[in-house]
Every structure is written in structure tokens, then in C-alpha cells.
Design a protein around this motif. Structure first.
Motif, PDB file in Angstrom:
ATOM      1  N   LEU A  10       0.825  -1.212   0.000  1.00 26.42           N
ATOM      2  CA  LEU A  10       0.000   0.000   0.000  1.00 26.42           C
ATOM      3  C   LEU A  10       0.856   1.257   0.000  1.00 26.42           C
ATOM      4  O   LEU A  10       0.518   2.252  -0.653  1.00 26.42           O
ATOM      5  N   ALA A  11       1.989   1.244   0.706  1.00 22.10           N
ATOM      6  CA  ALA A  11       2.893   2.390   0.693  1.00 22.10           C
ATOM      7  C   ALA A  11       3.465   2.598  -0.702  1.00 22.10           C
ATOM      8  O   ALA A  11       3.605   3.728  -1.182  1.00 22.10           O
ATOM      9  N   TRP A  12       3.791   1.498  -1.388  1.00 16.91           N
ATOM     10  CA  TRP A  12       4.325   1.597  -2.742  1.00 16.91           C
ATOM     11  C   TRP A  12       3.263   2.154  -3.692  1.00 16.91           C
ATOM     12  O   TRP A  12       3.560   3.004  -4.524  1.00 16.91           O
ATOM     13  N   PHE A  13       2.020   1.666  -3.575  1.00 16.12           N
ATOM     14  CA  PHE A  13       0.948   2.173  -4.429  1.00 16.12           C
ATOM     15  C   PHE A  13       0.656   3.648  -4.153  1.00 16.12           C
ATOM     16  O   PHE A  13       0.326   4.394  -5.073  1.00 16.12           O
ATOM     17  N   SER A  14       0.803   4.085  -2.918  1.00 15.47           N
ATOM     18  CA  SER A  14       0.463   5.465  -2.585  1.00 15.47           C
ATOM     19  C   SER A  14       1.457   6.462  -3.164  1.00 15.47           C
ATOM     20  O   SER A  14       1.121   7.628  -3.335  1.00 15.47           O
ATOM     21  N   ARG A  15       2.650   6.025  -3.508  1.00 13.39           N
ATOM     22  CA  ARG A  15       3.626   6.968  -4.051  1.00 13.39           C
ATOM     23  C   ARG A  15       3.494   7.127  -5.551  1.00 13.39           C
ATOM     24  O   ARG A  15       4.145   7.972  -6.142  1.00 13.39           O
TER      25      ARG A  15
ATOM     26  N   ASP B 195       0.536   6.189 -13.449  1.00  8.17           N
ATOM     27  CA  ASP B 195       1.717   5.332 -13.341  1.00  8.17           C
ATOM     28  C   ASP B 195       1.319   3.867 -13.145  1.00  8.17           C
ATOM     29  O   ASP B 195       1.899   2.971 -13.763  1.00  8.17           O
ATOM     30  N   ILE B 196       0.343   3.628 -12.295  1.00  8.79           N
ATOM     31  CA  ILE B 196      -0.100   2.256 -12.024  1.00  8.79           C
ATOM     32  C   ILE B 196      -0.740   1.660 -13.277  1.00  8.79           C
ATOM     33  O   ILE B 196      -0.492   0.501 -13.619  1.00  8.79           O
ATOM     34  N   ALA B 197      -1.530   2.465 -14.004  1.00  7.19           N
ATOM     35  CA  ALA B 197      -2.140   1.985 -15.241  1.00  7.19           C
ATOM     36  C   ALA B 197      -1.069   1.632 -16.268  1.00  7.19           C
ATOM     37  O   ALA B 197      -1.179   0.629 -16.981  1.00  7.19           O
ATOM     38  N   PHE B 198      -0.018   2.438 -16.349  1.00 11.99           N
ATOM     39  CA  PHE B 198       1.078   2.150 -17.270  1.00 11.99           C
ATOM     40  C   PHE B 198       1.772   0.844 -16.899  1.00 11.99           C
ATOM     41  O   PHE B 198       2.064   0.017 -17.768  1.00 11.99           O
ATOM     42  N   MET B 199       2.028   0.638 -15.613  1.00  9.92           N
ATOM     43  CA  MET B 199       2.700  -0.588 -15.176  1.00  9.92           C
ATOM     44  C   MET B 199       1.838  -1.820 -15.438  1.00  9.92           C
ATOM     45  O   MET B 199       2.326  -2.847 -15.916  1.00  9.92           O
TER      46      MET B 199
END
Length: 76
Positions: free
Chosen positions: A16-21, A26-30
Motif C-alpha cells: 500500500l505504501a508503494w501504491f500510494s507513491r 503510473d499504475i495503469a502504465f505498469m
């Protein structure tokens, strides 16, 4: 059992800490990149499996006496 729960809680908190940054973009790209790489791997494996079984079918048809040209037309 408590050790597993603690390890799982730490893992979830790090995730969750990684997702919050990262931003949603960015998450959609990954995620999109992972899906594209996964699709490429699946297609490559499928092509190799198809190639193998077409060669095997060709060899079996030739062993039964079918000409190479007819067997090639059959395995297309």
C-alpha cells in the motif's frame, strides 16, 4: 500462525505504501506493460507449441505414405 499474520500485514503495508507513491496513471502504465509482456510470452509459447505439433503431424502423415506436398497442404 502469528508470525504469518505479522508477515502478511507487513507485506500489505509495504504494498500500500508503494501504491500510494504512484499516480493512477503510473499504475495503469505498469499494469498495461505487464499485460503486454504477458500477452507476448503467451503468443510466443503458443507459436512454438503449434510449430512442434505441425512438424509432428507432418512426420506422421509422411510415415503413412502421404506425399510431402499433400501433407503440407493438410497441415496448413
Amino acid at each position: 500462525m502469528e508470525r504469518l499474520q505479522t508477515a502478511f500485514a507487513y507485506f500489505v503495508s509495504l504494498l500500500l505504501a508503494w501504491f500510494s507513491r504512484h499516480s493512477p496513471q503510473d499504475i495503469a502504465f505498469m499494469v498495461g506493460s505487464l499485460v503486454a509482456v504477458g500477452t507476448l510470452i503467451i503468443n510466443l509459447v503458443s507459436a512454438i507449441v503449434n510449430w512442434h505439433y505441425r512438424r509432428k503431424t507432418l512426420a506422421l502423415l509422411e510415415a503413412q505414405g502421404m506425399s510431402r506436398e499433400a501433407a503440407n497442404e493438410y497441415t496448413r
